[in-house]
Design a protein around this motif. Structure first.
Motif, PDB file in Angstrom:
ATOM      1  N   THR A  32      40.174 -54.276  19.842  1.00  0.00           N
ATOM      2  CA  THR A  32      39.941 -53.791  21.204  1.00  0.00           C
ATOM      3  C   THR A  32      40.167 -54.871  22.252  1.00  0.00           C
ATOM      4  N   ASN A  33      39.828 -56.116  21.926  1.00  0.00           N
ATOM      5  CA  ASN A  33      39.963 -57.172  22.932  1.00  0.00           C
ATOM      6  C   ASN A  33      41.344 -57.805  22.832  1.00  0.00           C
ATOM      7  N   GLU A  35      45.376 -58.412  24.690  1.00  0.00           N
ATOM      8  CA  GLU A  35      46.043 -58.570  25.973  1.00  0.00           C
ATOM      9  C   GLU A  35      47.540 -58.652  25.727  1.00  0.00           C
ATOM     10  N   GLU A 150      41.830 -61.660  21.040  1.00  0.00           N
ATOM     11  CA  GLU A 150      40.871 -62.727  21.309  1.00  0.00           C
ATOM     12  C   GLU A 150      39.771 -62.749  20.258  1.00  0.00           C
ATOM     13  N   ASP A 153      36.692 -60.446  19.849  1.00  0.00           N
ATOM     14  CA  ASP A 153      36.852 -59.061  19.384  1.00  0.00           C
ATOM     15  C   ASP A 153      35.932 -58.871  18.164  1.00  0.00           C
TER      16      ASP A 153
END
Lengths: 178, 400
Positions: A32-33, A35, A150, A153
């Motif tokens: 989810t985390n 970029e 990251e 996460d």
């Protein structure tokens, strides 16, 4: 010297389509985390990344309301309380003559709120980013695309994250230190 | 995403839908205009002319607002509005019908509407005498015909070449229309502003405001975007262009309508503000009448209904993107545009607020003619500029 903390895992992609597919694959794997980095805006990327709407409009509204109140108070306090002088037979305080100030300060503080809100929510200004130490990342302003996962996460595991990036089609997969 | 969206809709409106809309318009026109003419038996001639003028002005300025949308599209080389441009062209194509309704009333009713046409009044009045070089029946009539002629020529020009492009897809038509856009906008700006001075402001010939024409224009733009949006919503709801006009087009109509609400407020307030500050009797008289004898309530309704309500309701992005919210506010704005014009014109007829059912009859009747005219022209040609070179970009319009 203490061993530095892992910031996250990163991989390089060659074009916008690969980047979008990569993000889809990594989100599909449950991360989810993440970029995505691109030299230019990619339409629809925000949907692929599952970004929620921006909170900046609320800050703009707050700035606008502050400006409106400040403008009203300024007109009333300076004109009718602190330095009351009758000019042209007009009331010391009147809505009519205060509207331009109320309007302008609403606009001004809305704009300040928008700019400051955008900067703060984006964590800007940011003179250094962990990815600066990752050599291929220099080409992110030219012709390469990147995805990072990251370490905060909940699903993050250094090996599994790198494997997921590789599976998603990434090259130059690496761990980046904070 | 969506770089691959292609034009898949039927470029023409379903004739059944056209006929449904057209018949509805004709029915409204028959009922409204019938009632208005029948009403002449009981109501005064002046009431008839005033009610007709305000209602006619409402729909004329809506057509003019859409004409401006077309001109802005061409002068800026806009892409997003390609999908809805034909709708604006169709609304502007109602102008000849508006001329048919307005010209006879302006000519026959001139003496009842405009105080400055009374020779005996002018003879006793130094101000009207000094204005008689401009405010005289001959020059007024020439200008009135010229305004309509100019608008009809511009509206026909832009619709004609847009429709021609449907057959060939030739980009030369785009350049031709773009080339004429700056000159058209210049002519449009002057003529709309002076039409406002002549038809509405000169009802009170002693009073003047250079901002007046701009306020009329701004109100027309708000209602122009409102009408364009409602037209598009109605079409997509009935399955026409449902893959062509997307939520971004409606979002932009809502944004621009909202923007022009603020522009209208800005101009309306500027006019009031300067007169309030100057506090000269010849200027304040106009507002004095409109702040007494019941008119003050209409004034407050205009401030709240034409500014505060749409401002707060459509402030949020979610509300602008909600089709229901946009449709409701759009319909409300058309009504408020009418009230705004009513508030400008009617106090010259009635010293105190005095609604007449003639107002309703004229609004329904002229609105019906307007609707029937737009429907008729919608059925004639494609409902979208389907071979415009920029349509592809408009179909893929996405603006996070």
């Amino acid at each position: 010297m203490a061993k530095s903390k892992i910031w996250g895992a990163v991989a390089q992609f060659e074009n916008p389509a690969e980047l979008v597919h990569g993000v889809e694959a990594i989100r599909g794997a449950g991360y989810t985390n993440i970029e995505a980095y691109s030299p230019f805006p990619i339409h629809g990327m925000e949907k692929v990344l599952g970004l929620s709407g921006s909170k900046v409009p609320w800050i703009t509204l707050f700035g606008g309301l502050c400006g409106f109140s400040l403008g009203t108070w300024l007109q009333w306090w300076t004109g009718a309380v602190d330095y009351p002088v009758v000019i042209g037979g007009k009331p010391l305080f009147a809505i009519e003559s205060s509207v331009p100030i109320m309007f302008e300060l609403t606009v001004l503080l809305s704009a300040f709120g928008t700019l400051a809100g955008m900067m703060i929510l984006n964590g800007l200004p940011r003179p250094h980013h962990p990815l600066d130490g990752y050599a291929p990342f220099r080409r992110v302003t030219d012709d390469k695309f990147f995805i990072s996962i990251e370490s905060d996460d909940p699903k993050f595991d250094a090996l599994a994250a790198q494997a997921a990036l590789e599976q998603a089609g990434g090259t130059n997969v690496a761990l980046v230190e904070a | 995403m969506g770089h691959g969206n292609q034009f898949v809709d039927q470029p023409n409106m379903d004739p059944k839908l056209v006929s449904k809309g057209f018949k509805f318009g004709v029915a409204l026109a028959v009922i409204g205009l019938g009632a208005a003419f029948a009403g002449l038996a009981t109501e005064s001639k002046e009431q008839f002319f005033y009610s007709w003028l305000v209602a006619g002005m409402t729909f004329t300025t809506i057509s003019l607002g859409c004409l401006f949308i077309v001109l802005i599209h061409h002068i800026t080389g806009a892409m997003w509005s390609t999908a809805v441009r034909r709708l604006a062209e169709n609304i502007a194509a109602a102008l000849p019908y508006m001329a048919l309704l307005m010209l006879p009333v302006l000519f026959i009713g001139m003496h009842d509407l405009y105080h400055w046409t009374h020779g005996d009044a002018v003879a006793k009045d130094a101000i009207l005498q000094s204005k008689s070089g401009y405010l005289n029946t001959v020059f007024f009539s020439v200008r009135t015909v010229l305004y309509f002629a100019l608008w009809i020529v511009i509206a026909r020009f832009y619709r004609k070449y847009s429709v021609k492009q449907d057959a060939t897809g030739d980009v030369a038509y785009t350049f031709k229309m773009r080339w004429w856009a700056p000159l058209s906008i210049l002519a449009y700006a002057l003529s709309v502003s002076y039409a406002g001075f002549d038809w509405i402001m000169s009802l009170d010939p002693h009073w003047f405001s250079t901002m007046f024409g701009v306020i009329i224009f701004a109100g027309g733009m708000v209602s122009g975007f409102a009408t364009l949006g409602l037209y598009g919503l109605w079409l997509t709801k009935n399955g026409t262009l449902k893959n062509t006009i997307n939520e971004w087009h409606f979002h932009d109509c809502a944004k621009l309508m909202w923007g022009f609400v603020i522009f209208w407020t800005y101009t309306s307030f500027s006019q009031y503000f300067l007169i309030w500050y100057g506090n000269i009797a010849e200027e304040t008289a106009w507002y004095y009448v409109r702040m007494h004898h019941g008119w003050e309530r209409i004034g407050i309704l205009v401030i709240l209904g034409h500014f505060a309500l749409p401002f707060w309701v459509l402030l949020s992005r979610h509300m602008k993107r909600s089709r229901y919210a946009f449709a409701l506010v759009a319909a409300w704005m058309i009504f408020m545009h009418y009230v705004d014009l009513y508030y400008m014109a009617m106090p010259n007829l009635h010293h105190g607020f005095h609604p007449s059912w003639m107002d309703l009859a004229c609004f329904v009747g002229i609105g019906g003619v307007f609707l029937a005219a737009v429907m008729r022209v919608s059925g004639k040609d494609a409902i979208v500029a389907h071979r415009d070179p920029q349509l592809h970009a408009s179909l893929n319009y996405d603006n996070f």
